[in-house]
Design a protein around this motif. Structure first.
Motif, PDB file in Angstrom:
ATOM      1  N   LYS A   6      64.649  25.398 -85.387  1.00  0.00           N
ATOM      2  CA  LYS A   6      64.782  26.662 -86.105  1.00  0.00           C
ATOM      3  C   LYS A   6      63.412  27.254 -86.366  1.00  0.00           C
ATOM      4  O   LYS A   6      62.470  26.542 -86.670  1.00  0.00           O
ATOM      5  CB  LYS A   6      65.484  26.455 -87.448  1.00  0.00           C
ATOM      6  N   LYS A   7      63.344  28.597 -86.236  1.00  0.00           N
ATOM      7  CA  LYS A   7      62.077  29.268 -86.518  1.00  0.00           C
ATOM      8  C   LYS A   7      62.328  30.714 -86.946  1.00  0.00           C
ATOM      9  O   LYS A   7      63.064  31.445 -86.293  1.00  0.00           O
ATOM     10  CB  LYS A   7      61.214  29.257 -85.241  1.00  0.00           C
ATOM     11  N   SER A   8      61.752  31.083 -88.077  1.00  0.00           N
ATOM     12  CA  SER A   8      61.861  32.476 -88.524  1.00  0.00           C
ATOM     13  C   SER A   8      60.483  33.088 -88.640  1.00  0.00           C
ATOM     14  O   SER A   8      59.508  32.412 -88.959  1.00  0.00           O
ATOM     15  CB  SER A   8      62.514  32.551 -89.907  1.00  0.00           C
ATOM     16  N   THR A  19      59.247  31.823 -77.781  1.00  0.00           N
ATOM     17  CA  THR A  19      59.061  31.145 -79.064  1.00  0.00           C
ATOM     18  C   THR A  19      59.392  29.659 -78.940  1.00  0.00           C
ATOM     19  O   THR A  19      58.624  28.802 -79.383  1.00  0.00           O
ATOM     20  CB  THR A  19      59.924  31.812 -80.154  1.00  0.00           C
ATOM     21  N   ILE A  43      56.600  26.581 -79.294  1.00  0.00           N
ATOM     22  CA  ILE A  43      56.744  25.469 -80.226  1.00  0.00           C
ATOM     23  C   ILE A  43      56.484  24.149 -79.495  1.00  0.00           C
ATOM     24  O   ILE A  43      55.732  23.297 -79.958  1.00  0.00           O
ATOM     25  CB  ILE A  43      58.158  25.487 -80.867  1.00  0.00           C
ATOM     26  N   GLN A  85      52.899  27.366 -81.703  1.00  0.00           N
ATOM     27  CA  GLN A  85      53.604  27.886 -82.854  1.00  0.00           C
ATOM     28  C   GLN A  85      54.264  26.726 -83.596  1.00  0.00           C
ATOM     29  O   GLN A  85      54.752  25.800 -82.967  1.00  0.00           O
ATOM     30  CB  GLN A  85      54.703  28.804 -82.325  1.00  0.00           C
ATOM     31  N   TYR A 112      57.242  25.105 -86.205  1.00  0.00           N
ATOM     32  CA  TYR A 112      58.671  25.372 -86.340  1.00  0.00           C
ATOM     33  C   TYR A 112      59.126  25.002 -87.735  1.00  0.00           C
ATOM     34  O   TYR A 112      58.479  24.226 -88.429  1.00  0.00           O
ATOM     35  CB  TYR A 112      59.500  24.676 -85.265  1.00  0.00           C
ATOM     36  N   ASP A 113      60.255  25.564 -88.163  1.00  0.00           N
ATOM     37  CA  ASP A 113      60.713  25.350 -89.530  1.00  0.00           C
ATOM     38  C   ASP A 113      61.541  24.079 -89.654  1.00  0.00           C
ATOM     39  O   ASP A 113      61.402  23.325 -90.607  1.00  0.00           O
ATOM     40  CB  ASP A 113      61.558  26.546 -90.005  1.00  0.00           C
TER      41      ASP A 113
END
Ligand SMILES: Nc1ncnc2c1ncn2[C@@H]1O[C@H](COP(=O)(O)OP(=O)(O)OP(=O)(O)O)[C@@H](O)[C@H]1O
Ligand SMILES: [Mg+2]
Length: 496
Positions: A5-7, A39, A43, A48, A50-51
């Motif tokens: 998940k990533k916002s 995205t 990751i 990047q 990630y959540d």
């Protein structure tokens, strides 16, 4: 990758995506612009964070918090928007961050790096080039080759290629595919992002489709076909990709006579009328972009004439070009096409600020906003708002912003250099429809493209360039892939 998940602020780019890559395979990652492909891969490559979620490599949890972590875990990524250091040489770019240091007083061993780089460029991608050449002197295709060599030389087991063929021609694609096959035979795995269907079926073993940050499905390539794949991506079937309709040509809008520029091109002469779309075909390096840049005034020509609506004009800068009603949708988004740290709004209105001015010198914010909003909507730019920085948009959405910018100037002559580079299938047909609409309004379009189906599908006439010379003109009735390719590789039309 499990339940990633990533916002980004309010944008949920990934909503719990699973992705599984097998050793020695090519795995295609597909989906519309903004689906979350880049995205997810950023990751994996440590670019990047990630959540939530978990990454396992070789069945061990991999903690990837930086590019360095990713490289030691065996992951390298070739980015969608290439980001070489332009002022540095090929060798310096390949060895960036892991320079060879030798000697009693540790210094960077340029001699060694140059030698290695030259060998790798030659052996791995067949490019005979001086490793001291600065990156800024290469074209997009050549830069891409350097990035590929860099990834291979990092000893990666997993190589991510984010739209690697978006700027290279068919011969170079063949070369790349041969290279990919060689790598998979050695047990390396490739993750391949592309919007080009034919390529996907040619090269991939497995295909995963994302839509709006979610996994739609994953299957072996042999179980899928165009129709099934498009349906997975867009959620509906798509017919009629090229909506080209013939428009009765009007007055001559642009005539170019014997245009030349030292070492780039010479004796270029052609005409385009209102309502026409002409294609410029050729191999990378043929000089198509240079001709376009000269007409627009970005890199003016040394000799020859440019006539707009029958009048000879002097175009010495882009401002001159814009004044003559010429727009130039450049091939290179990042360096030339956009101001990445500005908003969508500022990019759209940039080439045409007078239009938004009150009393000739103060920008009327309200009008500017309204117009930007209108064009952003017309081009279906996916973003939280028009104040979003362009650098944060997905590749395809950046391309839409460039198109919006130029169409908002209401030009008569629109030069498009690889206009659908990085654009998903759905949005592509929207762009073609828009091109037809512009032609119908009496504008003319010059489309430079390395995608044969696109050149054939959209042009009224095709000019073929090779080594800076015009090798042939083909009318619609004469379109023939073999002849045009022969011309592109240097034969003149008369020799065919
Ligand atoms: N750094 C960022 N800041 C804010 N939003 C971002 C950032 N990076 C990506 N996004 C958003 O996340 C979403 C997914 O973007 P991503 O670049 O992964 O799409 P993509 O599938 O690669 O699309 P394309 O085919 O156009 O390259 C988009 O809505 C994008 O605007
Ligand atoms: Mg992308």
């Amino acid at each position: 990758m499990k339940q990633i998940k990533k916002s980004f602020g309010s944008v949920q780019a990934l909503r719990g995506v699973d992705f599984k890559l097998r050793r020695g395979t090519v795995h295609a990652l597909m989906g519309e612009n903004g689906a979350g492909k880049s995205t997810l891969m950023k990751i994996l490559a440590g670019v990047q964070g990630y959540d939530e979620g978990e990454i396992r490599i070789n069945d061990k949890v991999a903690v990837i918090g930086s590019v360095r972590d990713a490289i030691s875990a065996g992951v390298s990524m070739i980015h969608q928007e290439l980001s070489p250091v332009l002022e540095m040489s090929i060798a310096e770019n390949i060895f960036l961050g892991r320079e060879k240091i030798t000697g009693r007083f540790p210094i960077v061993n340029s001699h060694f790096m140059n030698k290695e780089a030259a060998e790798m460029m030659k052996n791995q991608v067949g490019m005979d080039i001086n490793p001291n050449t600065k990156m800024k002197d290469l074209n997009v295709a050549q830069m891409q080759m350097v990035e590929i060599v860099k990834a291979i030389s990092q000893g990666a087991d997993i190589i991510i290629m984010d739209e690697p063929t978006s700027a290279i021609t068919e011969t170079e694609v063949e070369k790349l595919f041969a290279l990919i096959r060689e790598l998979t035979e050695k047990g390396k795995s490739i993750i391949y992002i592309s919007h080009k269907m034919d390529e996907i079926f040619q090269i991939s073993d497995e295909i995963t489709v994302l839509r709006d940050g979610e996994l739609v499905g994953s299957d072996l390539a042999k179980n899928l076909d165009d129709t099934k794949l498009i349906k997975m991506m867009v959620g509906r079937e798509l017919n009629e990709v090229y909506p080209k309709v013939k428009v009765e040509p009007g007055e001559v809008l642009l005539e170019v006579k014997n245009l030349g520029k030292t070492d780039k091109f010479r004796d270029i002469s052609f005409k385009v009328c209102r309502g026409e779309i002409v294609g410029f075909a050729g191999l990378v390096g043929a000089g198509r972009t240079e001709v376009a840049e000269a007409i627009f005034g970005f890199k003016p020509a040394d000799n020859g004439d440019i006539c707009v609506k029958g009048k000879s004009v002097k175009i010495k800068s882009p401002a001159d070009g814009i004044k003559e009603g010429i727009a130039f949708v450049s091939e290179d988004r990042k360096e030339v096409g956009l101001n990445l740290i500005s908003s969508i709004k500022d990019n759209i209105t940039l080439a045409n600020l007078e239009k938004y001015c009150a009393c000739n010198f103060i920008i009327n914010n309200r009008v500017e906003k309204e117009k930007a909003q209108e064009y952003s909507k017309q081009f279906n730019v996916k973003a939280p708002s028009i104040n979003t920085k362009v650098g944060q948009l997905s590749g395809g959405n950046q391309q839409k912003v460039i198109l919006a910018k130029w169409v908002s100037c209401d030009p008569d002559i629109i030069i498009m250099d690889e206009p659908t580079r990085g654009i998903d299938v759905g949005a592509k047909s929207e762009i073609y429809r828009m091109m037809c609409e512009l032609a119908k309004q009496g504008k003319c379009i010059i489309m430079i493209s390395s995608e044969m189906p696109e050149v054939f599908g959209m042009s009224d006439r095709i000019y073929v360039l090779s080594h800076g010379r015009l090798k042939g003109v083909f009318d619609k009735s004469e379109f023939d892939q073999e002849n045009i390719l022969a011309c592109a590789s240097g034969k003149s039309k008369e020799e065919l």
